[in-house]
Motif scaffolding. Sequence first.
Motif, PDB file in Angstrom:
ATOM      1  N   ALA A 133       0.805  -1.217   0.000  1.00 30.04           N
ATOM      2  CA  ALA A 133       0.000   0.000   0.000  1.00 30.04           C
ATOM      3  C   ALA A 133       0.842   1.273   0.000  1.00 30.04           C
ATOM      4  O   ALA A 133       0.307   2.364  -0.169  1.00 30.04           O
ATOM      5  N   ASP A 134       2.152   1.154   0.166  1.00 29.26           N
ATOM      6  CA  ASP A 134       3.032   2.311   0.220  1.00 29.26           C
ATOM      7  C   ASP A 134       3.082   2.981  -1.157  1.00 29.26           C
ATOM      8  O   ASP A 134       3.310   2.323  -2.170  1.00 29.26           O
ATOM      9  N   LYS A 135       2.881   4.297  -1.185  1.00 28.76           N
ATOM     10  CA  LYS A 135       2.840   5.019  -2.458  1.00 28.76           C
ATOM     11  C   LYS A 135       4.156   4.907  -3.228  1.00 28.76           C
ATOM     12  O   LYS A 135       4.161   4.724  -4.443  1.00 28.76           O
ATOM     13  N   GLN A 148       4.282   1.519  -4.795  1.00 27.06           N
ATOM     14  CA  GLN A 148       3.370   1.446  -5.937  1.00 27.06           C
ATOM     15  C   GLN A 148       3.942   2.162  -7.155  1.00 27.06           C
ATOM     16  O   GLN A 148       3.851   1.660  -8.277  1.00 27.06           O
TER      17      GLN A 148
END
Length: 175
Positions: free
Chosen positions: A155-157, A160
């Motif tokens: 979920a870490d930007k 991603q």
Amino acid sequence: MRASRLAATAAIFLTTCLAMAGCGRNEDSGGKPAPADGAAAGRVTVEGDDRIADSLTWDRPQAAVPEDGVDEALERAQAALEEGRLYEDAEAAIPLYLAILAREPGERTATAGLRKAQAALLARGKAALANAGDDVDAMRQLHEAASVLRAIAPADKAVQDYLRQVDQADRLWEL
């Protein structure tokens, strides 16, 4: 004239019966219709190049942390992080930090260490990405980094964004 109409009606009836017989269910298939293309029912075939399939999923090494061994495991994880051993085996930083956090969720030193290891791996992956244009080893390294990062911080930007860049590098590599 009546006989010819009767013959025509009989011919239509027989033709319809024969056509319907061809549309029936296949008795050998247990009452299920046979696939139109002759393929075996329930079978899926996927074709393509799967040489990189192993590098897409990280097989996380299982680090053991005894109940009374958290401090010692933290020291081992910190040493591994300093040496750049991030994910390769059970004595690498990320597997150790994950095992510590499984034993003691929220442990601050392990949480901070895992973040540092993630940042180091992301930096390593980005360096490999810069060289991935024509270097097979760089492509392998960026896939390995991507598989670990996807496992530990999906979920870490930043992760991603990196994964999107890896996808682009894969498409360019194919060209």
